[in-house]
Write a protein that holds these residues in place. Sequence first.
Motif, short mmCIF file in Angstrom:
data_model
loop_
_atom_site.label_atom_id
_atom_site.label_comp_id
_atom_site.label_asym_id
_atom_site.label_seq_id
_atom_site.Cartn_x
_atom_site.Cartn_y
_atom_site.Cartn_z
N LEU A 26 -18.66 -0.82 -30.90
CA LEU A 26 -18.75 -0.44 -32.32
C LEU A 26 -19.62 0.80 -32.50
CD1 LEU A 26 -19.09 -3.96 -33.98
CD2 LEU A 26 -17.10 -2.44 -34.07
N GLU A 27 -20.73 0.88 -31.74
CA GLU A 27 -21.59 2.06 -31.81
C GLU A 27 -20.83 3.31 -31.36
OE1 GLU A 27 -26.00 0.10 -31.07
OE2 GLU A 27 -24.77 0.62 -29.32
N ALA A 28 -20.02 3.19 -30.31
CA ALA A 28 -19.24 4.33 -29.82
C ALA A 28 -18.20 4.77 -30.85
CB ALA A 28 -18.55 3.96 -28.50
N ALA A 29 -17.62 3.83 -31.56
CA ALA A 29 -16.59 4.14 -32.54
C ALA A 29 -17.14 4.59 -33.90
CB ALA A 29 -15.68 2.93 -32.75
N HIS A 30 -18.28 4.03 -34.32
CA HIS A 30 -18.76 4.24 -35.68
C HIS A 30 -20.12 4.90 -35.79
CE1 HIS A 30 -15.46 1.76 -37.16
NE2 HIS A 30 -15.76 0.89 -36.21
N GLY A 31 -20.81 5.09 -34.66
CA GLY A 31 -22.15 5.65 -34.71
C GLY A 31 -23.19 4.56 -34.88
N GLY A 68 -28.80 -4.36 -29.19
CA GLY A 68 -28.25 -3.07 -28.80
C GLY A 68 -29.27 -2.05 -29.30
N ALA A 69 -28.80 -1.02 -29.94
CA ALA A 69 -29.70 -0.05 -30.56
C ALA A 69 -29.79 -0.26 -32.07
CB ALA A 69 -29.20 1.36 -30.26
#
Length: 114
Positions: A26-31, A68-69
């Motif tokens: 999700l972070e890769a796709a949405h920031g 995660g972050a």
Amino acid sequence: MEAAAARDSGPDVAATPAALEVIHRLEAAHGPLAFFQSGGCCDGSSAICLKDGELPTSPNDVRLGDIGAAPFYIDSDQYERWGRPRFLIDVAPGAAEGFSLEGLEGVHFVSGAP
């Protein structure tokens, strides 16, 4: 004193490896992301995953830590009312019932006790 010592023995929020995998996608796709522990209004009492900044934090939100972050918040009154719980975030099959981002992946986050 024992309660305080037990309280310090681990993080207030953690995520399973499966949940972290979804979070990283999700972070890769949405920031950048942010999590909010729902108290029952929109998604029952689940962790809601949003783009960071999409739902501004309020002065009553407590940051329990990061998964995660992504920061993980809960309303301070809810946190106290629930007895200052710790959360282990996992994923389960089936889309989220509300507007949490992971529903796009066909899964939903589940809040449980570690």
